[in-house]
Design a protein around this motif. Structure first.
Motif, mmCIF file in Angstrom:
data_model
loop_
_atom_site.group_PDB
_atom_site.id
_atom_site.type_symbol
_atom_site.label_atom_id
_atom_site.label_comp_id
_atom_site.label_asym_id
_atom_site.label_seq_id
_atom_site.Cartn_x
_atom_site.Cartn_y
_atom_site.Cartn_z
ATOM 1 N N LEU A 19 0.932 -1.137 -0.031
ATOM 2 C CA LEU A 19 0.075 -0.016 0.066
ATOM 3 C C LEU A 19 0.741 1.360 0.065
ATOM 4 O O LEU A 19 0.673 2.195 -0.578
ATOM 5 C CB LEU A 19 -0.830 -0.043 1.193
ATOM 6 N N TYR A 20 1.959 1.385 0.755
ATOM 7 C CA TYR A 20 3.021 2.442 0.947
ATOM 8 C C TYR A 20 3.312 2.690 -0.553
ATOM 9 O O TYR A 20 3.557 3.756 -1.027
ATOM 10 C CB TYR A 20 4.166 1.999 1.589
ATOM 11 N N ASP A 21 4.021 1.520 -1.370
ATOM 12 C CA ASP A 21 4.489 1.934 -2.572
ATOM 13 C C ASP A 21 3.385 2.284 -3.458
ATOM 14 O O ASP A 21 3.652 3.289 -4.401
ATOM 15 C CB ASP A 21 5.416 0.597 -2.982
ATOM 16 N N LEU A 22 2.320 1.937 -3.699
ATOM 17 C CA LEU A 22 1.349 2.222 -4.423
ATOM 18 C C LEU A 22 0.892 3.584 -4.298
ATOM 19 O O LEU A 22 0.726 4.503 -5.070
ATOM 20 C CB LEU A 22 0.123 1.271 -4.472
ATOM 21 N N LEU A 23 0.805 4.261 -2.897
ATOM 22 C CA LEU A 23 0.505 5.644 -2.501
ATOM 23 C C LEU A 23 1.631 6.455 -3.014
ATOM 24 O O LEU A 23 1.196 7.628 -3.561
ATOM 25 C CB LEU A 23 0.002 5.709 -1.261
ATOM 26 N N TYR A 122 2.994 13.329 -0.849
ATOM 27 C CA TYR A 122 4.211 12.682 -1.064
ATOM 28 C C TYR A 122 5.212 13.044 -0.200
ATOM 29 O O TYR A 122 6.081 12.163 0.351
ATOM 30 C CB TYR A 122 4.353 13.328 -2.558
ATOM 31 N N ASP A 123 5.372 14.430 0.408
ATOM 32 C CA ASP A 123 6.476 14.674 1.213
ATOM 33 C C ASP A 123 5.989 13.879 2.476
ATOM 34 O O ASP A 123 7.286 13.093 3.117
ATOM 35 C CB ASP A 123 6.413 16.211 1.543
ATOM 36 N N GLU A 124 5.106 13.712 3.131
ATOM 37 C CA GLU A 124 4.685 12.673 4.143
ATOM 38 C C GLU A 124 5.139 11.472 4.140
ATOM 39 O O GLU A 124 6.046 10.784 5.084
ATOM 40 C CB GLU A 124 3.485 12.979 4.599
ATOM 41 N N SER A 128 7.632 9.583 6.495
ATOM 42 C CA SER A 128 7.104 8.729 7.388
ATOM 43 C C SER A 128 7.442 7.088 6.945
ATOM 44 O O SER A 128 7.379 6.459 7.970
ATOM 45 C CB SER A 128 5.672 8.964 7.682
ATOM 46 N N HIS A 129 7.301 6.914 5.609
ATOM 47 C CA HIS A 129 7.385 5.733 5.206
ATOM 48 C C HIS A 129 6.235 4.702 5.643
ATOM 49 O O HIS A 129 6.316 3.496 5.886
ATOM 50 C CB HIS A 129 8.780 4.868 5.454
ATOM 51 N N ASN A 130 5.097 5.521 5.965
ATOM 52 C CA ASN A 130 3.702 4.766 6.726
ATOM 53 C C ASN A 130 2.794 5.386 5.696
ATOM 54 O O ASN A 130 2.197 6.525 5.893
ATOM 55 C CB ASN A 130 3.648 5.443 8.088
ATOM 56 N N PRO A 131 2.076 4.530 5.271
ATOM 57 C CA PRO A 131 0.883 4.916 4.433
ATOM 58 C C PRO A 131 -0.095 5.526 5.001
ATOM 59 O O PRO A 131 -1.165 6.218 4.594
ATOM 60 C CB PRO A 131 0.334 3.352 3.639
ATOM 61 N N PHE A 132 -0.248 5.196 6.520
ATOM 62 C CA PHE A 132 -1.502 5.894 7.102
ATOM 63 C C PHE A 132 -1.428 7.046 7.676
ATOM 64 O O PHE A 132 -2.130 7.509 7.977
ATOM 65 C CB PHE A 132 -1.729 4.862 8.214
ATOM 66 N N SER A 133 -0.020 7.595 7.472
ATOM 67 C CA SER A 133 0.450 8.727 8.078
ATOM 68 C C SER A 133 -0.250 9.991 7.416
ATOM 69 O O SER A 133 -0.555 11.038 7.934
ATOM 70 C CB SER A 133 1.758 9.017 8.017
ATOM 71 N N ILE A 134 -0.806 9.866 6.038
ATOM 72 C CA ILE A 134 -1.603 11.126 5.347
ATOM 73 C C ILE A 134 -2.921 11.139 5.605
ATOM 74 O O ILE A 134 -3.518 11.905 5.007
ATOM 75 C CB ILE A 134 -1.205 10.553 3.861
ATOM 76 N N PHE A 135 -3.431 10.183 6.428
ATOM 77 C CA PHE A 135 -4.843 10.161 7.042
ATOM 78 C C PHE A 135 -5.024 10.963 8.222
ATOM 79 O O PHE A 135 -5.934 10.838 8.869
ATOM 80 C CB PHE A 135 -5.377 8.970 6.824
ATOM 81 N N ASN A 136 -3.752 11.234 8.903
ATOM 82 C CA ASN A 136 -3.921 11.841 10.180
ATOM 83 C C ASN A 136 -4.094 13.440 10.162
ATOM 84 O O ASN A 136 -4.069 14.013 9.023
ATOM 85 C CB ASN A 136 -2.655 11.973 11.042
#
Length: 136
Positions: A19-23, A122-124, A128-136
Motif C-alpha cells: 500500500l505504501y509503494d502504491l500511494l 508525497y512529502d509525508e 514517514s514511510h507509513n501509508p496511514f500517516s497521510i490520513f492524520n
C-alpha cells in the motif's frame, strides 16, 4: 448501446506492491510527472493522452453524432461536453461518455490547493514511510 469490451485482468500480472509503494507512486506521478496543462488521464484507455488528441476525438464524435460540422456547431453551445476540457484545470476522461469528470476544477485557487495536498502527501510519505500517516 455501444459499451466498450473489457479484457480480463491477466492472472500472471498480479500487483504485489505494498500500500505504501502504491500511494507513493500515485503521489510521485501527480507531483513530478503528470503535466496538468497538457495531459488527460484516460480511464477508458488506461493511459495518459495529450489533451489536443482528446479534444479532437470529442469533435469527431460530436460531428458524427449531430450530423456533420453544421449540426455539431448548432448543438455544441447547448449541450455537448466539448467545453468541459476548455475551462478546467484537471482532465480525467470519463470512460463511457468521454466527458471530463474533473471539469468542476475551474478555480485556480482550488486547483493549486489540490496540487498542494498531493505534494504534502508525497512529502509525508517519503518522510514517514507509513501509508496511514497521510490520513492524520
Amino acid at each position: 448501446m455501444n459499451l466498450p469490451t473489457f479484457l480480463p485482468f491477466p492472472k500472471d500480472r498480479l500487483n504485489m506492491m505494498s500500500l505504501y509503494d502504491l500511494l507513493l507512486g500515485f503521489f510521485y506521478f501527480y507531483v513530478h510527472q503528470f503535466r496538468f496543462e497538457f495531459d488527460v488521464l484516460s480511464v477508458r484507455r488506461g493511459q495518459i493522452l495529450p489533451i489536443d488528441k482528446v479534444k479532437w476525438e470529442q469533435a469527431q464524435q460530436r460531428m458524427s453524432q449531430y450530423g456533420g460540422l453544421h449540426g455539431a456547431d448548432r448543438e455544441m453551445d447547448a449541450q455537448t461536453p466539448s467545453y468541459t476540457y476548455d475551462n478546467a484545470y484537471m482532465f480525467i476522461e470519463e470512460p463511457f461518455n468521454r466527458t471530463n469528470v474533473s471539469r468542476s476544477v475551474y478555480d485556480p485557487e482550488v486547483f493549486q490547493g489540490i496540487k498542494k495536498v498531493f505534494k504534502e502527501a508525497y512529502d509525508e510519505l517519503t518522510t514517514s514511510h507509513n501509508p496511514f500517516s497521510i490520513f492524520n
